[in-house]
Design an enzyme around this catalytic site. Structure first.
Site, mmCIF file in Angstrom:
data_model
loop_
_atom_site.group_PDB
_atom_site.id
_atom_site.type_symbol
_atom_site.label_atom_id
_atom_site.label_comp_id
_atom_site.label_asym_id
_atom_site.label_seq_id
_atom_site.Cartn_x
_atom_site.Cartn_y
_atom_site.Cartn_z
ATOM 1 N N TYR A 80 4.822 -4.679 -8.254
ATOM 2 C CA TYR A 80 4.224 -3.780 -9.248
ATOM 3 C C TYR A 80 3.895 -2.460 -8.573
ATOM 4 C CZ TYR A 80 0.821 -2.047 -12.703
ATOM 5 O OH TYR A 80 0.134 -1.295 -13.631
ATOM 6 N N ASP A 136 4.563 0.691 -0.952
ATOM 7 C CA ASP A 136 3.418 0.710 -1.845
ATOM 8 C C ASP A 136 2.336 -0.166 -1.214
ATOM 9 O OD1 ASP A 136 1.498 0.347 -3.763
ATOM 10 O OD2 ASP A 136 2.907 0.181 -5.432
ATOM 11 N N LYS A 154 -6.823 1.911 -4.739
ATOM 12 C CA LYS A 154 -7.844 0.866 -4.637
ATOM 13 C C LYS A 154 -8.890 1.139 -3.540
ATOM 14 C CE LYS A 154 -5.350 -2.334 -7.395
ATOM 15 N NZ LYS A 154 -3.919 -2.574 -7.486
HETATM 16 C C1 LIG Z 1 -2.965 -1.787 -8.479
HETATM 17 C C2 LIG Z 1 -1.633 -1.385 -7.969
HETATM 18 C C3 LIG Z 1 -1.007 -0.211 -8.385
HETATM 19 C C4 LIG Z 1 -1.553 0.660 -9.482
HETATM 20 O O1 LIG Z 1 -2.775 1.223 -9.159
HETATM 21 P P1 LIG Z 1 -3.745 1.691 -10.377
HETATM 22 O O2 LIG Z 1 -4.886 2.345 -9.674
HETATM 23 O O3 LIG Z 1 -4.101 0.434 -11.099
HETATM 24 O O4 LIG Z 1 -2.978 2.622 -11.220
HETATM 25 C C5 LIG Z 1 0.193 0.143 -7.781
HETATM 26 N N1 LIG Z 1 0.744 -0.615 -6.820
HETATM 27 C C6 LIG Z 1 0.172 -1.763 -6.408
HETATM 28 C C7 LIG Z 1 0.813 -2.547 -5.315
HETATM 29 C C8 LIG Z 1 -1.031 -2.196 -6.986
HETATM 30 O O5 LIG Z 1 -1.573 -3.365 -6.602
#
Ligand SMILES: *Cc1c(COP(=O)(O)O)cnc(C)c1O
Length: 433
Positions: free
Chosen positions: A150, A245, A273
């Site tokens: 994701y 990511d 985060k």
């Molecule tokens: C949570 C998450 C996102 C998105 O971040 P948001 O602050 O919720 O938009 C993108 N990549 C990864 C791996 C995530 O866990």
């Protein structure tokens, strides 16, 4: 404790019914609605350390921890103070602050692959902008992503699983134009051959590979030996960019993220985060030549009224300083191991098949037999069993991520005593699965 005064126990069902009259699905982010596990979602008004305080008047031991930012649990004193002090000085200026430079310098120190960065207000925004930077830099349109990874909810990467085979993306969400999704190639995680094939079929057209180096959004999954190295080798050869990511893994699996553990230098890194200390924040950065395509230095436009917001920056800086100074990683890993061992014992005793995958302070109990190495194997998990486990735990005062394919977390505020409570609750819950 941060409980509301006059905290009258209220019915979650009543609150949820009221919420649904004004908020889509009663929530502001879908997984909070408990669709995956069924039942009525929790409405929360506070938290302290490892505990959440809900509007039903109960406290819950929290293993969801807002999906990752809360390394020290809820309302850690230093973070509260940093945010309060920043708020009192003025919450937003729409002008540059030195505090942003201070935070950027800390991030660069932790992630040597990042030479230049840009801060945003969410991980989604950072990922979206990293995709734009990669396309602008390479002059190519296509992006490879892995099924089950994701990268936020922006259009072109909101494409999940083709079944095994390398397929041009089909949108995973209504409202994503097919033409956008078609710029995304989805391949199975841990499958270098599929990556090679994608490059062969799309010679000179692939801008970047996006990857969660340790995926956590299909539950915690590990890169096979040589997989990340292979991605680095292939992208170099094909003059495409490698984008890590690390929105979850950054400052989580260790201070310098998964790239430090696996000793891989990506071209770009996406963060979020933890770096906001519990406030809205994201960042993307990497090679100076790549990041220089972003405005005002280059032609790729990207902006934000609240980007690098002073309150979020203050909380994020305080978070990184605490992580640096208290070095909680070893202790948190011990706590998570203790929890996972407890769950393993419970599952063996009850005969419910359970596969736990964990690293550091994050873990996923998959309700299945065998290993989880990619999206297809993750999908074999028994979602209904997870739902029963979830509700068994909730009833006993333990709050888990309300979906099977997610990472659970422990914080530095959790204690062995807390974990014993949770393991005890699991022993009873497993009897009901
Ligand atoms: C949570 C998450 C996102 C998105 O971040 P948001 O602050 O919720 O938009 C993108 N990549 C990864 C791996 C995530 O866990």
């Amino acid at each position: 404790m941060a409980r509301l005064k006059n905290n009258q126990p209220m019915s979650m069902k009543k609150i949820f019914a009221r919420a649904r009259k004004s908020l889509v699905g009663g929530v502001n982010s879908p997984v909070r609605a408990f669709k995956s596990v069924g039942g009525t979602p929790l409405f929360v008004h506070g938290g302290s350390g490892a505990y959440l305080f809900a509007d039903d008047g109960k406290s819950y031991l929290d293993f969801c921890l807002s999906w990752g930012p809360l390394m020290f649990g809820h309302a850690r004193r230093e973070l509260v103070k940093a945010a309060q002090d920043a708020m009192a000085r003025g919450s937003t200026f729409g002008a540059a602050t030195q505090a942003e430079v201070n935070l950027a310098e800390r991030i660069k120190k932790a992630f040597p692959s990042i030479e230049l960065m840009r801060m945003t207000s969410s991980g989604t925004e950072a990922g979206m902008s990293a995709a734009r930077a990669a396309r602008a830099f390479t002059g190519r349109d296509l992006i490879i992503k892995f099924a089950g990874c994701y990268h936020g909810h922006f259009d072109s990467l909101l494409v999940a699983a083709g079944s095994g085979a390398t397929t041009l993306g089909v949108p995973d969400s209504a409202g994503v134009p097919k033409s956008f999704a078609a710029t995304t190639i989805v391949v199975p995680f841990n499958d270098l051959k599929a990556v090679e094939n994608a490059f062969k079929k799309n010679k000179g057209k692939i801008a970047a590979i996006f990857v969660e180096p340790i995926p956590a959004n299909m539950g915690v999954v590990f890169p096979a030996k040589g997989f990340l190295e292979g991605l680095r080798r292939i992208t170099k050869r094909e003059k495409a960019l490698l984008v890590f990511d690390e929105v979850i893994t950054g400052f989580r699996v260790c201070y310098g993220g998964a790239q430090t553990i696996y000793k891989i230098k990506p071209d770009l890194t996406v963060l979020g985060k933890i770096i906001g200390g519990g406030l809205p924040m994201g960042a993307y950065g990497g090679r100076r030549d790549v990041m220089s395509v972003i405005s005002p230095e280059g032609p790729a436009y990207q902006a934000g009224t609240l980007s690098g917001n002073p309150v979020a920056v203050a909380a994020g800086t305080a978070m990184l300083d605490l992580l640096r100074d208290e070095s909680p990683y070893k202790r948190m890993a011990q706590l998570a191991d203790y929890m996972c061992e407890g769950l393993r014992r419970v599952s063996l005793r009850s005969g419910v098949p359970l596969r736990i995958q964990s690293i550091g302070s994050m873990f996923t109990p998959f309700f299945l037999e065998g290993e989880v190495t990619d999206y297809a194997s993750a999908m074999k998990a028994d979602k209904a069993a997870y739902g029963r486990y979830f509700h068994g735990m909730l009833k006993r005062g333990v709050y888990l991520p309300p979906a099977q394919w997610e990472a659970a977390f422990v914080s530095y505020a959790h204690t062995e005593k807390d974990l014993n409570i949770a393991i005890g609750a699991a022993a009873e819950s497993f009897q009901e699965i």
